[in-house]
Scaffold this motif. Structure first.
Motif, PDB file in Angstrom:
ATOM      1  N   ILE A  25       0.836  -1.200   0.000  1.00 31.67           N
ATOM      2  CA  ILE A  25       0.000   0.000   0.000  1.00 31.67           C
ATOM      3  C   ILE A  25       0.874   1.254   0.000  1.00 31.67           C
ATOM      4  O   ILE A  25       0.594   2.218  -0.719  1.00 31.67           O
ATOM      5  CB  ILE A  25      -0.939  -0.001   1.224  1.00 31.67           C
ATOM      6  N   ALA A  26       1.952   1.223   0.772  1.00 35.43           N
ATOM      7  CA  ALA A  26       2.851   2.374   0.810  1.00 35.43           C
ATOM      8  C   ALA A  26       3.500   2.612  -0.548  1.00 35.43           C
ATOM      9  O   ALA A  26       3.553   3.752  -1.036  1.00 35.43           O
ATOM     10  CB  ALA A  26       3.923   2.160   1.882  1.00 35.43           C
ATOM     11  N   LEU A  27       3.979   1.529  -1.174  1.00 36.38           N
ATOM     12  CA  LEU A  27       4.601   1.649  -2.489  1.00 36.38           C
ATOM     13  C   LEU A  27       3.595   2.125  -3.533  1.00 36.38           C
ATOM     14  O   LEU A  27       3.883   3.018  -4.340  1.00 36.38           O
ATOM     15  CB  LEU A  27       5.203   0.306  -2.916  1.00 36.38           C
ATOM     16  N   GLY A  28       2.416   1.509  -3.510  1.00 33.46           N
ATOM     17  CA  GLY A  28       1.388   1.877  -4.478  1.00 33.46           C
ATOM     18  C   GLY A  28       0.950   3.312  -4.323  1.00 33.46           C
ATOM     19  O   GLY A  28       0.800   4.051  -5.307  1.00 33.46           O
ATOM     20  N   THR A  46      -3.364  -1.683  -8.639  1.00 33.99           N
ATOM     21  CA  THR A  46      -2.585  -2.794  -9.187  1.00 33.99           C
ATOM     22  C   THR A  46      -1.428  -3.150  -8.264  1.00 33.99           C
ATOM     23  O   THR A  46      -1.220  -4.323  -7.928  1.00 33.99           O
ATOM     24  CB  THR A  46      -2.047  -2.439 -10.582  1.00 33.99           C
ATOM     25  N   VAL A  47      -0.660  -2.143  -7.845  1.00 36.05           N
ATOM     26  CA  VAL A  47       0.497  -2.391  -6.976  1.00 36.05           C
ATOM     27  C   VAL A  47       0.051  -2.921  -5.611  1.00 36.05           C
ATOM     28  O   VAL A  47       0.650  -3.836  -5.055  1.00 36.05           O
ATOM     29  CB  VAL A  47       1.337  -1.110  -6.798  1.00 36.05           C
ATOM     30  N   ALA A  48      -1.011  -2.343  -5.066  1.00 39.32           N
ATOM     31  CA  ALA A  48      -1.431  -2.696  -3.711  1.00 39.32           C
ATOM     32  C   ALA A  48      -2.118  -4.057  -3.617  1.00 39.32           C
ATOM     33  O   ALA A  48      -1.963  -4.756  -2.608  1.00 39.32           O
ATOM     34  CB  ALA A  48      -2.358  -1.616  -3.160  1.00 39.32           C
ATOM     35  N   PHE A  49      -2.842  -4.469  -4.691  1.00 30.60           N
ATOM     36  CA  PHE A  49      -3.706  -5.632  -4.510  1.00 30.60           C
ATOM     37  C   PHE A  49      -3.634  -6.713  -5.589  1.00 30.60           C
ATOM     38  O   PHE A  49      -4.176  -7.799  -5.385  1.00 30.60           O
ATOM     39  CB  PHE A  49      -5.165  -5.163  -4.397  1.00 30.60           C
ATOM     40  N   SER A  50      -3.011  -6.450  -6.718  1.00 28.54           N
ATOM     41  CA  SER A  50      -2.986  -7.453  -7.773  1.00 28.54           C
ATOM     42  C   SER A  50      -2.182  -8.681  -7.354  1.00 28.54           C
ATOM     43  O   SER A  50      -1.074  -8.569  -6.818  1.00 28.54           O
ATOM     44  CB  SER A  50      -2.389  -6.871  -9.054  1.00 28.54           C
ATOM     45  N   ALA A  51      -2.741  -9.867  -7.617  1.00 27.82           N
ATOM     46  CA  ALA A  51      -2.051 -11.114  -7.273  1.00 27.82           C
ATOM     47  C   ALA A  51      -0.756 -11.269  -8.048  1.00 27.82           C
ATOM     48  O   ALA A  51       0.179 -11.936  -7.591  1.00 27.82           O
ATOM     49  CB  ALA A  51      -2.975 -12.298  -7.548  1.00 27.82           C
ATOM     50  N   VAL A  68     -15.059 -10.047 -11.919  1.00 26.30           N
ATOM     51  CA  VAL A  68     -13.697  -9.493 -11.845  1.00 26.30           C
ATOM     52  C   VAL A  68     -13.189  -9.666 -10.416  1.00 26.30           C
ATOM     53  O   VAL A  68     -13.981  -9.865  -9.480  1.00 26.30           O
ATOM     54  CB  VAL A  68     -13.664  -7.991 -12.216  1.00 26.30           C
ATOM     55  N   PRO A  69     -11.877  -9.565 -10.205  1.00 24.28           N
ATOM     56  CA  PRO A  69     -11.368  -9.575  -8.829  1.00 24.28           C
ATOM     57  C   PRO A  69     -11.942  -8.401  -8.042  1.00 24.28           C
ATOM     58  O   PRO A  69     -12.201  -7.329  -8.606  1.00 24.28           O
ATOM     59  CB  PRO A  69      -9.854  -9.431  -9.013  1.00 24.28           C
ATOM     60  N   LEU A  70     -12.118  -8.581  -6.749  1.00 25.04           N
ATOM     61  CA  LEU A  70     -12.693  -7.538  -5.904  1.00 25.04           C
ATOM     62  C   LEU A  70     -11.948  -6.217  -6.031  1.00 25.04           C
ATOM     63  O   LEU A  70     -12.553  -5.145  -6.057  1.00 25.04           O
ATOM     64  CB  LEU A  70     -12.677  -8.006  -4.445  1.00 25.04           C
ATOM     65  N   TRP A  71     -10.600  -6.270  -6.119  1.00 24.70           N
ATOM     66  CA  TRP A  71      -9.829  -5.034  -6.163  1.00 24.70           C
ATOM     67  C   TRP A  71     -10.138  -4.210  -7.413  1.00 24.70           C
ATOM     68  O   TRP A  71      -9.995  -2.980  -7.410  1.00 24.70           O
ATOM     69  CB  TRP A  71      -8.330  -5.303  -6.035  1.00 24.70           C
ATOM     70  N   VAL A  72     -10.566  -4.862  -8.472  1.00 26.76           N
ATOM     71  CA  VAL A  72     -10.943  -4.134  -9.688  1.00 26.76           C
ATOM     72  C   VAL A  72     -12.215  -3.325  -9.437  1.00 26.76           C
ATOM     73  O   VAL A  72     -12.324  -2.172  -9.867  1.00 26.76           O
ATOM     74  CB  VAL A  72     -11.140  -5.109 -10.868  1.00 26.76           C
TER      75      VAL A  72
END
Length: 209
Positions: free
Chosen positions: A90-93, A138-143, A170-174
């Protein structure tokens, strides 16, 4: 850095801090309260760009980035129900998305500044907001980026569900990202009103008596 830039820096810092706090509180099923404050960072950047130029806008962006990094460092030290409030991903994203999107906003605005008054802020914010959303979620949650932080289990974000509860699977993060993006687009239009008002006041105030 001049005293003229201080209001923009303080406004950006306040938005970043408020958004980092409000992101902890849910608004409905797909959003957090932070989704309604963060987009105004683009308003601050665009106002500074119009009134003082691209260089001043970039200074405000870098100040906001530093404040965001500090907030992330503090968040990693605060333990919530499921672990640290801010994970490495999350910090990086958050940091990468903020810096990339805001600097892109500055560049696009500067390129379009001589057109209609609304064209530069609207186009730069729409593009910047879209890039911001895509990078962060994408950075925080993509598998596919699990290797960034193997110990952080974000499998919950990959649960396959209908988009916003009604669309294709779709994935939840989307869905979370799409809802966030829709808010950003809506606020980009709404922000044109305060943008026009603030810029008109600021430019009038700069004119010699």
């Amino acid at each position: 850095m001049t005293r003229q830039h201080l209001p923009g820096i303080l406004a950006m810092a306040a938005i970043v801090v408020a958004s980092n706090i409000l992101v902890q509180f849910l608004f409905g099923q797909w959003l957090t309260w932070g989704a309604f404050t963060y987009p105004f960072a683009f308003l601050v950047t665009d106002v500074m760009n119009r009134v003082y130029g691209a260089a001043a806008a970039r200074k405000v962006v870098f100040a906001g980035f530093v404040v965001g990094v500090i907030c992330s460092l503090i968040g990693t030290r605060i333990m919530g129900e499921f672990g640290p409030l801010v994970t490495l991903r999350i910090a990086l994203g958050s940091g990468f998305a903020f810096l990339t999107a805001q600097l892109l906003d500055v560049a696009i605005f500067d390129r379009l500044r001589n057109g209609s008054w609304w064209r530069a802020p609207l186009a730069s914010t729409l593009v910047g907001s879209s890039v911001d959303t895509a990078i962060f979620f994408t950075v925080a949650f993509s598998a596919s980026l699990q290797a960034l932080e193997p110990a952080n289990d974000v499998s919950w974000a990959g649960e396959v569900l209908p988009l916003l509860g009604v669309g294709p699977l779709v994935p939840l993060w989307v869905s979370l990202g799409f809802a966030d993006w829709l808010v950003k687009l809506s606020l980009a239009l709404i922000a044109l009103v305060p943008f026009k008002m603030i810029v008109s006041w600021a430019l009038h105030d700069k004119r010699p008596a």
